[in-house]
Motif scaffolding. Structure first.
Motif: not given
Length: 80
Positions: A16-20, A60-64, A66-70
């Motif tokens: 999931q991390q690589r995908i994000v 869900t991908l966009l939310a993840q 965004t969470d990582q960027i923030v």
């Protein structure tokens, strides 16, 4: 897409991390309209079905992403 691109395989496991992270790369490079599961699958050298094992849908991908960027921005601000 060339035959070489279609047969290229990932060197490491799909997570999931690589995908994000790959999604963020696509977003940075080409914008939100360019982020599709097909484009993401090509970027990661996998099938789009494999992505759905880790991420339910584009929202869900966009939310993840965004969470990582923030989180990264907050961490950077806190360490200044």
């Amino acid at each position: 897409m060339t035959k070489e691109n279609r047969t290229r395989r990932r060197a490491d496991a799909l997570t999931q991390q690589r995908i994000v992270e790959a999604a963020i790369e696509i977003l940075d490079q080409d914008g939100e309209d360019a982020l599709t599961f097909r484009a993401l699958a090509a970027h990661l050298a996998t099938g789009s079905g494999a992505l759905y094992w880790h991420v339910a849908d584009k929202q869900t991908l966009l939310a993840q992403a965004t969470d990582q960027i923030v989180a990264a921005a907050l961490h950077e601000a806190a360490t200044r």
